[in-house]
Scaffold this active site. Structure first.
Site, PDB file in Angstrom:
ATOM      1  N   HIS A 205       1.159  -1.151   0.111  1.00  0.00           N
ATOM      2  CA  HIS A 205      -0.206  -0.223  -0.180  1.00  0.00           C
ATOM      3  C   HIS A 205       0.813   1.622   0.031  1.00  0.00           C
ATOM      4  CE1 HIS A 205      -3.561   1.713   0.026  1.00  0.00           C
ATOM      5  NE2 HIS A 205      -4.962   0.956   0.791  1.00  0.00           N
ATOM      6  N   ASP A 209      -2.472   1.304  -4.851  1.00  0.00           N
ATOM      7  CA  ASP A 209      -3.610   2.039  -4.043  1.00  0.00           C
ATOM      8  C   ASP A 209      -4.635   0.828  -4.117  1.00  0.00           C
ATOM      9  OD1 ASP A 209      -4.914   3.002  -6.724  1.00  0.00           O
ATOM     10  OD2 ASP A 209      -4.717   5.145  -5.548  1.00  0.00           O
TER      11      ASP A 209
END
Length: 233
Positions: A205, A209
Site C-alpha cells: 500500500h 492503491d
C-alpha cells in the site's frame, strides 16, 4: 529405576536444524515482506478457456496463460510493474515475471524476462526450461534476478484461496488457487456450471492503491477468460 534426564536427543529438546541456502535467504526475505503494509484483492476467474491451452499449444499449461495475462496487465497498469524503495517507487519498462517453484531445497522464483514481448508458446517454452532447471538446482543469478512481479500458483493443490506474501521490493504478487466447478448466474437461463479459480492480489500500500490493484485484476481476468488463439491464427 530412575529415568534418564532428557538430552539433545530427547523428544522434549528436539533437534535444531539451521536454515541454509535458499531457505535461509527466504527467511530473511519474509521478515522484510512482513513489514510492508499489504492489502489483498480477490476475484473469481472463469478458467474454462485457459484449461484448453494444452489442446492448443503443445507443452503449455494454465500457468502460461496466467503469465501472459499478467504481462498484458502490467503494461496497461504500469504502477504495478514496480519496486518500492525508501519513500519512492521504481517503475520498469520491461515486464519480468517471477514464478514461484517448490524445490527440494526450498521455494525459488525463476524469472521470465521481457514476458510482454513473448507469445504464449514462447512463454511456455521459457517457463518449462526455468522450472526444470530450478528443480535440478541449475539456476544462475541472472535467472532469478530483476523480477518486477511474481505469480504463486497453487492451482494443482486442494487450496480454495490464499494470500501470497510480497516478494519485496516488488509491489505486488498474484496468488492462484485451485479451479473448482462453480455455479454462476446466467441471465434467464438461471445458473450454469463453470470452472472457476480464485485469484488474490497482494499489494504494497505504500506504492499502489486499491484502484490500481482492481484495474490490474480486471485486465488479468479478461486475459485469462479470452479464447486461446492457435499459433499463427
Amino acid at each position: 529405576m530412575t529415568e534418564a534426564p532428557p538430552g539433545p536427543q530427547g523428544t522434549e529438546e528436539g533437534t535444531s536444524v539451521p536454515l541454509t541456502g535458499i531457505r535461509k535467504a527466504a527467511a530473511k526475505q519474509m521478515v522484510a515482506a512482513w513489514a510492508a503494509p499489504a492489502f489483498h484483492l480477490s476475484t473469481g476467474v472463469d478458467m474454462t478457456e485457459a484449461l484448453k491451452v494444452r489442446e492448443t499449444i503443445a507443452g503449455a499449461t494454465v500457468t502460461d496463460v496466467i503469465i501472459r495475462a499478467c504481462a498484458a496487465a502490467l503494461v496497461q497498469v504500469p504502477e504495478m510493474n514496480a519496486w518500492y524503495e525508501d519513500l519512492s517507487t521504481r517503475r520498469f519498462a520491461q515486464v519480468n515475471i517471477g514464478v514461484a517453484v517448490a524445490t527440494e531445497a526450498g521455494l525459488t522464483v525463476p524469472v521470465i524476462h521481457d514476458a510482454s514481448a513473448l507469445d504464449l508458446a514462447e512463454i511456455a517454452e521459457r517457463r518449462r526450461d526455468a522450472v526444470q532447471r530450478a528443480r535440478h538446482g541449475a539456476l544462475k543469478w541472472a535467472d532469478v534476478s530483476r523480477g518486477t512481479f511474481t505469480i504463486s500458483n497453487l492451482g494443482m493443490r486442494d487450496i480454495d484461496s490464499f494470500d501470497a506474501i510480497l516478494n519485496v521490493p516488488q509491489v505486488a504478487i498474484l496468488a492462484v488457487a485451485a479451479t473448482r466447478p462453480t455455479p454462476i448466474p446466467d441471465g434467464e437461463r438461471g445458473m450454469r456450471w463453470r470452472s472457476v479459480a480464485q485469484l488474490t492480489l497482494s499489494c504494497d500500500h505504500r506504492a499502489v492503491d486499491g484502484a490500481a490493484g482492481a484495474a490490474f485484476l480486471e485486465v488479468v481476468k479478461a486475459g485469462i477468460e479470452a479464447p486461446i488463439a492457435r499459433p499463427g491464427g
